[in-house]
Design a protein around this motif. Structure first.
Motif, PDB file in Angstrom:
ATOM      1  N   GLN A 197       0.658  -1.008   0.102  1.00 33.31           N
ATOM      2  CA  GLN A 197      -0.082   0.019  -0.173  1.00 33.31           C
ATOM      3  C   GLN A 197       1.061   1.259   0.007  1.00 33.31           C
ATOM      4  O   GLN A 197       2.189   1.259   0.355  1.00 33.31           O
ATOM      5  CB  GLN A 197      -0.973   0.092   1.089  1.00 33.31           C
ATOM      6  N   ILE A 198       0.320   2.208  -0.360  1.00 35.91           N
ATOM      7  CA  ILE A 198       1.077   3.596  -0.383  1.00 35.91           C
ATOM      8  C   ILE A 198       1.542   3.821   0.979  1.00 35.91           C
ATOM      9  O   ILE A 198       0.763   3.890   1.772  1.00 35.91           O
ATOM     10  CB  ILE A 198       0.236   4.822  -1.013  1.00 35.91           C
ATOM     11  N   PRO A 199       2.853   4.325   1.131  1.00 39.55           N
ATOM     12  CA  PRO A 199       3.888   4.667   0.296  1.00 39.55           C
ATOM     13  C   PRO A 199       4.794   3.631  -0.115  1.00 39.55           C
ATOM     14  O   PRO A 199       6.029   3.842  -0.265  1.00 39.55           O
ATOM     15  CB  PRO A 199       4.643   5.884   0.761  1.00 39.55           C
ATOM     16  N   PHE A 200       4.609   2.229   0.105  1.00 42.53           N
ATOM     17  CA  PHE A 200       5.351   1.250  -0.176  1.00 42.53           C
ATOM     18  C   PHE A 200       5.054   0.220  -1.414  1.00 42.53           C
ATOM     19  O   PHE A 200       5.218  -0.783  -1.548  1.00 42.53           O
ATOM     20  CB  PHE A 200       5.076   0.183   1.189  1.00 42.53           C
ATOM     21  N   SER A 201       4.357   1.007  -2.308  1.00 45.14           N
ATOM     22  CA  SER A 201       3.862   0.372  -3.643  1.00 45.14           C
ATOM     23  C   SER A 201       4.955   0.183  -4.560  1.00 45.14           C
ATOM     24  O   SER A 201       4.713  -0.653  -5.268  1.00 45.14           O
ATOM     25  CB  SER A 201       2.646   1.086  -4.211  1.00 45.14           C
ATOM     26  N   ALA A 202       6.066   0.683  -4.531  1.00 48.75           N
ATOM     27  CA  ALA A 202       6.983   0.577  -5.720  1.00 48.75           C
ATOM     28  C   ALA A 202       7.594  -0.904  -6.034  1.00 48.75           C
ATOM     29  O   ALA A 202       7.793  -1.268  -7.196  1.00 48.75           O
ATOM     30  CB  ALA A 202       8.127   1.726  -5.273  1.00 48.75           C
ATOM     31  N   TRP A 203       7.443  -1.553  -4.682  1.00 46.06           N
ATOM     32  CA  TRP A 203       8.265  -2.912  -4.977  1.00 46.06           C
ATOM     33  C   TRP A 203       7.525  -4.024  -5.785  1.00 46.06           C
ATOM     34  O   TRP A 203       8.112  -4.828  -6.239  1.00 46.06           O
ATOM     35  CB  TRP A 203       8.559  -3.577  -3.692  1.00 46.06           C
ATOM     36  N   LEU A 204       6.079  -3.807  -5.749  1.00 44.14           N
ATOM     37  CA  LEU A 204       5.214  -4.896  -6.291  1.00 44.14           C
ATOM     38  C   LEU A 204       5.267  -4.839  -7.912  1.00 44.14           C
ATOM     39  O   LEU A 204       5.629  -6.078  -8.247  1.00 44.14           O
ATOM     40  CB  LEU A 204       3.735  -4.520  -5.885  1.00 44.14           C
ATOM     41  N   PRO A 205       5.329  -3.567  -8.644  1.00 41.59           N
ATOM     42  CA  PRO A 205       5.317  -3.877  -9.933  1.00 41.59           C
ATOM     43  C   PRO A 205       6.923  -4.324 -10.395  1.00 41.59           C
ATOM     44  O   PRO A 205       7.249  -4.782 -11.229  1.00 41.59           O
ATOM     45  CB  PRO A 205       5.264  -2.404 -10.584  1.00 41.59           C
ATOM     46  N   ALA A 206       7.722  -3.834  -9.429  1.00 38.88           N
ATOM     47  CA  ALA A 206       9.390  -4.089  -9.870  1.00 38.88           C
ATOM     48  C   ALA A 206       9.430  -5.658  -9.656  1.00 38.88           C
ATOM     49  O   ALA A 206      10.547  -6.106 -10.220  1.00 38.88           O
ATOM     50  CB  ALA A 206      10.173  -3.247  -8.823  1.00 38.88           C
ATOM     51  N   ALA A 207       8.987  -6.474  -8.723  1.00 45.23           N
ATOM     52  CA  ALA A 207       8.974  -7.657  -8.688  1.00 45.23           C
ATOM     53  C   ALA A 207       8.472  -8.646  -9.709  1.00 45.23           C
ATOM     54  O   ALA A 207       8.665  -9.757  -9.824  1.00 45.23           O
ATOM     55  CB  ALA A 207       8.091  -8.342  -7.609  1.00 45.23           C
ATOM     56  N   MET A 208       8.078  -7.934 -11.196  1.00 45.23           N
ATOM     57  CA  MET A 208       7.694  -8.611 -12.347  1.00 45.23           C
ATOM     58  C   MET A 208       9.119  -9.109 -12.936  1.00 45.23           C
ATOM     59  O   MET A 208       9.001  -9.716 -13.933  1.00 45.23           O
ATOM     60  CB  MET A 208       7.133  -7.744 -13.214  1.00 45.23           C
ATOM     61  N   ALA A 209      10.380  -8.675 -12.260  1.00 40.01           N
ATOM     62  CA  ALA A 209      11.556  -9.337 -12.984  1.00 40.01           C
ATOM     63  C   ALA A 209      11.665 -10.906 -12.627  1.00 40.01           C
ATOM     64  O   ALA A 209      12.270 -11.538 -13.429  1.00 40.01           O
ATOM     65  CB  ALA A 209      12.732  -8.488 -12.328  1.00 40.01           C
ATOM     66  N   ALA A 210      10.806 -11.175 -11.749  1.00 37.90           N
ATOM     67  CA  ALA A 210      10.842 -12.617 -11.453  1.00 37.90           C
ATOM     68  C   ALA A 210      10.158 -13.471 -12.843  1.00 37.90           C
ATOM     69  O   ALA A 210       9.463 -12.853 -13.289  1.00 37.90           O
ATOM     70  CB  ALA A 210      10.200 -12.957 -10.275  1.00 37.90           C
ATOM     71  N   PRO A 211      10.484 -14.907 -12.888  1.00 36.33           N
ATOM     72  CA  PRO A 211       9.713 -15.918 -14.078  1.00 36.33           C
ATOM     73  C   PRO A 211       8.380 -15.373 -13.542  1.00 36.33           C
ATOM     74  O   PRO A 211       7.739 -15.393 -12.545  1.00 36.33           O
ATOM     75  CB  PRO A 211      10.305 -16.806 -13.636  1.00 36.33           C
ATOM     76  N   THR A 212       7.558 -15.714 -14.706  1.00 36.07           N
ATOM     77  CA  THR A 212       6.014 -15.661 -14.593  1.00 36.07           C
ATOM     78  C   THR A 212       5.397 -16.764 -13.801  1.00 36.07           C
ATOM     79  O   THR A 212       4.361 -16.109 -13.059  1.00 36.07           O
ATOM     80  CB  THR A 212       5.398 -15.654 -16.191  1.00 36.07           C
ATOM     81  N   PRO A 213       5.935 -17.916 -13.534  1.00 40.08           N
ATOM     82  CA  PRO A 213       5.257 -18.570 -12.601  1.00 40.08           C
ATOM     83  C   PRO A 213       5.313 -18.128 -11.236  1.00 40.08           C
ATOM     84  O   PRO A 213       4.379 -18.291 -10.434  1.00 40.08           O
ATOM     85  CB  PRO A 213       5.978 -20.035 -13.036  1.00 40.08           C
ATOM     86  N   VAL A 214       6.328 -17.390 -10.989  1.00 34.56           N
ATOM     87  CA  VAL A 214       6.711 -16.746  -9.625  1.00 34.56           C
ATOM     88  C   VAL A 214       5.824 -15.786  -9.470  1.00 34.56           C
ATOM     89  O   VAL A 214       5.090 -15.619  -8.314  1.00 34.56           O
ATOM     90  CB  VAL A 214       8.099 -16.424  -9.491  1.00 34.56           C
ATOM     91  N   SER A 215       5.386 -14.906 -10.582  1.00 36.57           N
ATOM     92  CA  SER A 215       4.616 -13.792 -10.329  1.00 36.57           C
ATOM     93  C   SER A 215       3.150 -14.401 -10.283  1.00 36.57           C
ATOM     94  O   SER A 215       2.490 -13.612  -9.682  1.00 36.57           O
ATOM     95  CB  SER A 215       4.579 -13.073 -11.868  1.00 36.57           C
ATOM     96  N   SER A 216       2.866 -15.351 -10.898  1.00 38.55           N
ATOM     97  CA  SER A 216       1.455 -15.822 -10.555  1.00 38.55           C
ATOM     98  C   SER A 216       1.483 -16.279  -9.308  1.00 38.55           C
ATOM     99  O   SER A 216      -0.038 -16.171  -8.876  1.00 38.55           O
ATOM    100  CB  SER A 216       1.280 -17.225 -11.642  1.00 38.55           C
ATOM    101  N   LEU A 217       2.240 -17.041  -8.680  1.00 31.86           N
ATOM    102  CA  LEU A 217       2.027 -17.522  -7.323  1.00 31.86           C
ATOM    103  C   LEU A 217       2.129 -16.339  -6.311  1.00 31.86           C
ATOM    104  O   LEU A 217       1.191 -16.380  -5.391  1.00 31.86           O
ATOM    105  CB  LEU A 217       3.101 -18.618  -6.888  1.00 31.86           C
ATOM    106  N   VAL A 218       3.049 -15.450  -6.541  1.00 30.26           N
ATOM    107  CA  VAL A 218       3.155 -14.301  -5.625  1.00 30.26           C
ATOM    108  C   VAL A 218       2.083 -13.396  -5.738  1.00 30.26           C
ATOM    109  O   VAL A 218       1.522 -13.120  -4.480  1.00 30.26           O
ATOM    110  CB  VAL A 218       4.447 -13.397  -6.002  1.00 30.26           C
ATOM    111  N   HIS A 219       1.254 -12.867  -6.696  1.00 29.68           N
ATOM    112  CA  HIS A 219       0.440 -11.895  -6.838  1.00 29.68           C
ATOM    113  C   HIS A 219      -0.963 -12.629  -6.521  1.00 29.68           C
ATOM    114  O   HIS A 219      -1.949 -12.015  -6.916  1.00 29.68           O
ATOM    115  CB  HIS A 219       0.365 -11.533  -8.158  1.00 29.68           C
ATOM    116  N   SER A 220      -1.171 -14.022  -6.486  1.00 31.80           N
ATOM    117  CA  SER A 220      -2.288 -14.511  -6.104  1.00 31.80           C
ATOM    118  C   SER A 220      -2.700 -15.072  -4.869  1.00 31.80           C
ATOM    119  O   SER A 220      -3.634 -14.416  -4.230  1.00 31.80           O
ATOM    120  CB  SER A 220      -2.684 -15.802  -7.214  1.00 31.80           C
ATOM    121  N   SER A 221      -1.828 -15.688  -4.176  1.00 27.78           N
ATOM    122  CA  SER A 221      -2.170 -16.547  -2.782  1.00 27.78           C
ATOM    123  C   SER A 221      -1.220 -16.431  -1.936  1.00 27.78           C
ATOM    124  O   SER A 221      -1.396 -16.667  -0.797  1.00 27.78           O
ATOM    125  CB  SER A 221      -2.873 -17.860  -3.183  1.00 27.78           C
TER     126      SER A 221
END
Length: 575
Positions: A197-221
């Protein structure tokens, strides 16, 4: 492949067992608390405390189910990786760390799972080992350290209360309201860092550097939902006035992410901003007092958001690794199954009747209409709902509509994506029917909200407005002419998340880097080196040269010493 199959079977069987067990706990109104004392000192005891109730068991079953499908997905997505087993081990460690967070009722062991999530997420974000992933991993790790420090301070406050188990602390909260007030502030701070949440929001889009399966797991559950789940567990504590002002932070997060996703062109970053918007929605409804609805939307969001990332991974995997949606288009013909799954997940995200997202988002919107006492909350919330529909329609038009405009000359196809498509279709089935099943069996008392017709139809109105706006901006181009340059700068500001990444990195790192330079010159290269290694080396060198001169000139030295002794004795005798 054997490792992937074994993990898939274990997670899938465990998911079904835990789901039916959670339903039995829900209908029986049963809660089991297991405690085992490891050691005790003074008046404190360190205990392994596990809590089993319908919420923890149901959330665990969803995590296991989504993880099992992502493991199958990863076996094909990462098949060219030489270290596939290492990747699977990291994913399993990630899931197990989340299990520690979900099932522990002791804040010390929640911190262990919390740190496990941070450590394994860092290893997964930097998995591709390039400069972008290193920067993203460090931003992710350091942002989450703020939440870790908050939990450490919370542990100190709970030690003041005599126990680290929140199940026993929250029962006697009237006795020490002041300590609990500050404890709730630090718990909210920890949840805001982990849920970006603001003001700590910057890291979440930056974490898209991970492989897509990791993004799917991190951002879902897993990772980003740990903050919402922690708030759910401390909900009776947050009934105090501590959480009332935080609803505006969540509203701004929801609005900022929805606005930025409408001007972003990176496929994975758009979906990441979508996750940020939905996390803001969960926090808003939670701070407005509806914890069950926040948890329900958390579960439904996990289904369609995992599917959305998996569809994006198939597209990126098949078009040569490009993530810019401007180089896509017309992919509905080579990717029919992926397009169908993508549409299901996007429509569920928009809250289209009667998909899984509808049952949670519609209830959330009506609850906000009923409970919010401020027109600012009402207006920002419904504008953000319209923005969600807008970027979803824009994404569908860019990726699947129009003409094929990829830079890759090879024919893109999903023909070789068997395992990925199977896991996606199973998840699409859940994204269609999971919401209705969960709302029928998951609430012992049904929600019945009575509102005027205008407020009831407000959600549908904003959805239709979002469809129109999304279709219009999908063809909006910004040129470099002087007349539209200001619009370009505005779009860069909005899609750049209101300069939060810059403020989170440059503004904070400049001070630490200047201090580091000062300490390097003044301490490492200064007095510690003079009195340490350099001074010791100079002393040893001097001693070696002195003794070497003595050894080489011992006859002269002996004569000089004898003559000096004789002269001294004569002088002493004369005196």
């Amino acid at each position: 492949m054997v490792m992937c199959s074994l993990v898939f079977v274990l997670f899938l069987v465990g998911s079904f067992i835990l789901y039916f067990l959670s339903l039995s706990f829900l209908y029986s109104n049963l809660e089991v608390l297991l405690e085992y004392e490891l050691l005790s000192f003074n008046s404190m005891s360190i205990e392994v405390a596990l809590i089993f109730d319908w919420a923890s068991l149901m959330f665990t079953s969803f995590v296991f189910l989504i993880s099992s499908l992502i493991i199958v997905y990863s076996s094909e997505y990462m098949e060219s990786d030489k270290h596939l087993n290492r990747f699977i081990y990291l994913m399993v460690l990630f899931v197990l760390s989340m299990m520690v967070v979900i099932l522990s009722s002791n804040l010390v062991f929640i911190l262990l799972g919390w740190d496990g999530l941070g450590l394994v997420s860092y290893a997964l974000v930097i998995y591709y080992q390039n400069s972008k992933s290193y920067n993203a991993g460090m931003l992710t790790a350091l942002s989450n350290r703020v939440g870790d420090a908050s939990i450490l301070v919370g542990i100190a406050f709970m030690m003041e209360l005599g126990s680290w188990s929140y199940a026993s602390i929250l029962e006697g909260q009237n006795n020490s309201w002041g300590v609990l007030y500050f404890l709730s502030l630090f718990i909210v701070l920890a949840a805001m860092t982990k849920s970006a949440q603001i003001p700590f929001s910057a890291w979440l889009p930056a974490a898209m550097a991970a492989p897509t399966p990791v993004s799917s797991l991190v951002h879902s559950s897993t990772l980003v939902t740990a903050g919402v789940y922690l708030l759910f567990r401390f909900s009776s504590l947050l009934a105090q006035p501590a959480g009332e002002g935080f609803v505006y932070f969540s509203l701004l997060t929801m609005f900022m992410a929805g606005l930025g996703a409408n001007l972003e062109f990176d496929l994975k970053k758009i979906i990441a901003l979508s996750t940020l918007s939905q996390l803001g929605m969960m926090m808003v409804i939670f701070f407005l007092g509806e914890k069950d609805l926040a948890f329900f939307h958390l579960l439904m969001h996990a289904l369609f958001k995992a599917l959305l990332f998996m569809c994006a991974g198939v597209i990126i995997h098949s078009v040569g690794g490009h993530q810019d949606i401007r180089y896509m288009g017309g992919l509905v013909q080579p990717f029919p199954i992926t397009c169908a799954c993508f549409c299901v997940s996007s429509f569920s995200l928009c809250g289209l009747p009667f998909l899984s997202g509808f049952y949670s988002k519609d209830l959330v919107a009506e609850a906000v209409s009923m409970t919010s006492g401020s027109w600012v909350i009402y207006l920002l919330f419904f504008i953000s709902i319209g923005l969600t529909v807008s970027y979803s329609v824009r994404l569908l038009v860019y990726v699947f509509g129009g003409q094929f405009s990829s830079l890759n000359l090879e024919a893109a196809s999903e023909a070789g994506s068997g395992s990925m498509l199977k896991s996606m279709m199973f998840l699409a089935f859940l994204a269609i029917l999971g919401g209705s099943g969960a709302v029928w069996v998951g609430f012992p008392t049904p929600y019945f909200i009575v509102l005027p017709d205008s407020m009831k139809m407000m959600v549908l109105f904003m959805v239709l407005v979002g469809v129109g706006v999304g279709y219009e901006i999908s063809g909006f181009k910004i040129s470099w002419t002087s007349g539209s340059l200001k619009y370009y700068y505005i779009s860069m500001f909005v899609s750049g998340m209101w300069n939060l990444p810059t403020l989170s990195t440059s503004s904070l790192s400049s001070l630490s880097l200047s201090l580091g330079k000062y300490y390097l010159k003044g301490v490492d290269y200064g007095w510690t080196e003079y009195y340490g290694s350099k001074g010791l080396m100079s002393l040893i060198k001097f001693c070696i040269l002195f003794f070497q001169s003595v050894v080489q000139n011992h006859m002269k030295l002996c004569l000089f010493l004898v003559w000096g002794s004789f002269v001294s004795m004569v002088l002493l005798a004369l005196i």
